[in-house]
Scaffold this motif. Structure first.
Motif, mmCIF file in Angstrom:
data_model
loop_
_atom_site.group_PDB
_atom_site.id
_atom_site.type_symbol
_atom_site.label_atom_id
_atom_site.label_comp_id
_atom_site.label_asym_id
_atom_site.label_seq_id
_atom_site.Cartn_x
_atom_site.Cartn_y
_atom_site.Cartn_z
ATOM 1 N N ALA A 42 -27.981 -22.164 -32.520
ATOM 2 C CA ALA A 42 -27.455 -21.886 -33.397
ATOM 3 C C ALA A 42 -27.158 -23.069 -34.218
ATOM 4 C CB ALA A 42 -26.182 -21.454 -32.697
ATOM 5 N N GLY A 43 -27.715 -24.448 -34.130
ATOM 6 C CA GLY A 43 -27.117 -24.645 -35.308
ATOM 7 C C GLY A 43 -26.394 -25.479 -34.910
ATOM 8 N N ASP A 44 -25.551 -26.329 -33.945
ATOM 9 C CA ASP A 44 -24.667 -26.879 -33.678
ATOM 10 C C ASP A 44 -24.999 -28.147 -32.962
ATOM 11 O OD1 ASP A 44 -22.545 -25.207 -34.554
ATOM 12 O OD2 ASP A 44 -22.425 -23.619 -32.451
ATOM 13 N N THR A 45 -24.439 -29.959 -32.419
ATOM 14 C CA THR A 45 -24.379 -30.211 -31.837
ATOM 15 C C THR A 45 -24.911 -29.611 -30.245
ATOM 16 O OG1 THR A 45 -23.531 -31.838 -33.064
ATOM 17 C CG2 THR A 45 -23.771 -32.613 -31.698
ATOM 18 N N PRO A 46 -25.348 -30.920 -29.738
ATOM 19 C CA PRO A 46 -24.682 -29.418 -28.274
ATOM 20 C C PRO A 46 -23.743 -30.225 -28.127
ATOM 21 C CG PRO A 46 -27.112 -30.336 -28.278
ATOM 22 C CD PRO A 46 -26.929 -30.676 -29.580
ATOM 23 N N TYR A 47 -23.266 -28.866 -27.575
ATOM 24 C CA TYR A 47 -21.843 -28.795 -26.083
ATOM 25 C C TYR A 47 -22.133 -29.944 -24.933
ATOM 26 C CZ TYR A 47 -18.170 -26.928 -23.842
ATOM 27 O OH TYR A 47 -17.097 -26.937 -22.909
ATOM 28 N N ILE A 48 -23.017 -30.204 -24.579
ATOM 29 C CA ILE A 48 -22.787 -31.429 -24.160
ATOM 30 C C ILE A 48 -22.516 -32.651 -24.116
ATOM 31 C CG2 ILE A 48 -23.905 -29.921 -22.045
ATOM 32 C CD1 ILE A 48 -26.361 -32.241 -22.646
ATOM 33 N N PHE A 49 -23.217 -32.765 -25.688
ATOM 34 C CA PHE A 49 -22.413 -33.998 -26.235
ATOM 35 C C PHE A 49 -21.332 -34.449 -26.357
ATOM 36 C CE2 PHE A 49 -27.266 -33.867 -26.848
ATOM 37 C CZ PHE A 49 -27.176 -34.909 -26.023
ATOM 38 N N VAL A 50 -20.668 -33.278 -26.849
ATOM 39 C CA VAL A 50 -19.002 -33.858 -27.563
ATOM 40 C C VAL A 50 -18.139 -33.709 -26.639
ATOM 41 C CG1 VAL A 50 -20.147 -33.507 -29.819
ATOM 42 C CG2 VAL A 50 -19.994 -31.679 -28.391
ATOM 43 N N LYS A 51 -17.421 -32.766 -26.099
ATOM 44 C CA LYS A 51 -16.853 -31.736 -24.864
ATOM 45 C C LYS A 51 -16.564 -32.239 -23.638
ATOM 46 C CE LYS A 51 -15.944 -29.004 -27.929
ATOM 47 N NZ LYS A 51 -14.975 -27.547 -28.343
ATOM 48 N N HIS A 52 -15.395 -32.530 -23.416
ATOM 49 C CA HIS A 52 -15.148 -32.340 -21.982
ATOM 50 C C HIS A 52 -16.338 -32.729 -20.599
ATOM 51 C CE1 HIS A 52 -12.543 -29.322 -23.211
ATOM 52 N NE2 HIS A 52 -13.171 -28.900 -23.687
ATOM 53 N N VAL A 53 -15.754 -32.983 -19.438
ATOM 54 C CA VAL A 53 -16.952 -33.147 -18.603
ATOM 55 C C VAL A 53 -17.577 -31.775 -18.726
ATOM 56 C CG1 VAL A 53 -16.762 -33.593 -16.418
ATOM 57 C CG2 VAL A 53 -15.353 -34.710 -17.681
ATOM 58 N N TYR A 54 -19.195 -31.736 -18.691
ATOM 59 C CA TYR A 54 -20.176 -30.892 -18.458
ATOM 60 C C TYR A 54 -20.787 -31.176 -17.627
ATOM 61 C CZ TYR A 54 -21.444 -26.272 -19.095
ATOM 62 O OH TYR A 54 -22.086 -24.744 -18.863
#
Lengths: 209, 209, 209
Positions: free
Chosen positions: C147-159
């Motif tokens: 989808a062209g986003d920076t992977p969620y796991i890199f930027v937010k929250h404890v995932y």
């Protein structure tokens, strides 16, 4: 020889992990993201190589020394104090990183070719060269794609083409001079081209020139 | 039949490589980047297919004619003079590229299904259709991800759905009318939908409509 | 036990597919793109896991119930009327999605470890943990990259770190308490960390803090 090879591979792993971790730090990632990006950059090329050659699970999972080095490198770089200390002399730091990264690119390229020779029942020129280059640049491509950047190899400097020139040299010399000399020449050529191109700011032609 | 198939596959390879090379040129990549992007677009779908089916090393590395065609196409398009000559009549150029790209999409889709039938010990409907579509659109997705664009298949035109419709048709007809006729119908349907949708500007519904 | 496991896996699949489909809807993709993104998010982690372990073709293609659930979820979410109905109470909707996504992350992580134990002839700690985490977070990384986003796991929250903590726990307890208890503890820990971190807005340290 094996011992020197291991040391060079570890230096390359360290440099690749550092480049991944620094990308993560620039993007303000948390400690986990920085470690993941450092790890991916360091072992990603080898994992792609092993999947292409059908070596499953990839060797990096069975012999985790490279992963451990990559994670430690990322963790250490995450500490502000150490980062400041290392970057005390920015020019020296850049030079050290360039030399290590060049070593990594050269070593990983010829190491990939060696593994392709050992593994493939019918090693074509294209397979050997492709696997060598992918082992060398694959980690960096994954780093950039995951960090949301256009892969470095597409936009700047002579990088993948250094790996390609070395891979062609190594594969070409292999039947003539034997494994060790071919790897030495190929890997040395990668390192030389990479360092010289960075120093003299060589670039390949762009279409809009 | 085999001969026609090969010619169509080479036409598709050429068109896919051209779309990758042109993407690279638009992004102002150097000659190496343009070749890599052309190569990735042309053979990427087949490599993903082979990795999924457990064919290692992927066939494209053992039979490099497609890779050679892709690299030559990229190199030729890199030359400004030839590019200008080819694009002399922009509408004709676009039309030729559309027809070749549609041929590639159709051929690659049904070729993927044939290889899945040959390789898988238990070919489920889902496996066959998925492998067909991935062979058809995988190269383009890699091209867009590596170039930093949102994959084409997600935003514009009927593209992957043409491949899907043809794959379903091919797999559905396979046990009824045999390999050759099923591939002909499936591939033909992909090409027809792709060309008609481009001409009439068909689009699938968007949620915000 | 097997039955509960299946139900939890299906809940996770549904939640992962929903997160993929919603990403596609936000990007204004057409119905095909929304389905592909939902499918990729739901089954992508398992496909990467199987390729790494050498399970080809990946199990999801031979047992398509997860793919069917993912496609149905995406299709249903595409319908504006149902979307409005589901999102009638935004807070309730977010809560349900969080719980299901946490269940998916926990289940997928420990399911990945179980499959790595069954498949690998020499299951190292690193292999087991890596495969567990990749099964848990891989689909989300593919979703964001495509989808062209920076992977969620890199930027937010404890995932991803929730998945990692659970994977380490599961692998550590496995030889001590047996398969079922280890999976229960590991998976439960993932779910607990994920939900608590979302509620209390935990974050891992960033370098710029």
């Amino acid at each position: 020889m094996e011992r020197l090879f291991l040391i060079l591979e570890l230096a390359g792993t360290l440099a690749f992990a550092a480049s991944g971790a620094i990308t993560g730090l620039k993007k303000n990632m948390d400690i986990f993201g920085v470690c993941i990006l450092g790890l991916t950059t360091a072992v990603g090329g080898g994992v792609i190589r092993d999947v292409i050659l059908g070596i499953t699970p990839p060797t990096t999972f069975l012999d985790p020394i490279y992963a451990v080095v990559a994670l430690l490198t990322s963790l250490v770089l995450f500490l502000p104090r150490i980062r400041r200390l290392l970057m005390w002399d920015q020019r020296l730091y850049d030079l050290v990183l360039l030399i290590m990264d060049s070593a990594g690119l050269g070593i990983f390229t010829v190491a990939g070719i060696r593994i392709a020779y050992q593994q493939a029942s019918r090693p074509t020129l294209f397979l050997l060269v492709f696997v060598g280059v992918v082992t060398g640049v694959g980690g960096g491509v994954l780093r950039d794609v995951m960090a949301g950047d256009t892969p470095y190899i597409f936009v700047k400097h002579v990088y993948a083409s250094a790996s390609l020139a070395g891979a062609l040299t190594c594969v070409g010399l292999w039947p003539l001079v034997g494994e060790a000399a071919a790897m030495l020449c190929g890997g040395g050529l990668v390192i030389a081209i990479r360092i010289l191109s960075a120093h003299f700011r060589w670039n390949l032609p762009h279409a809009h020139d």
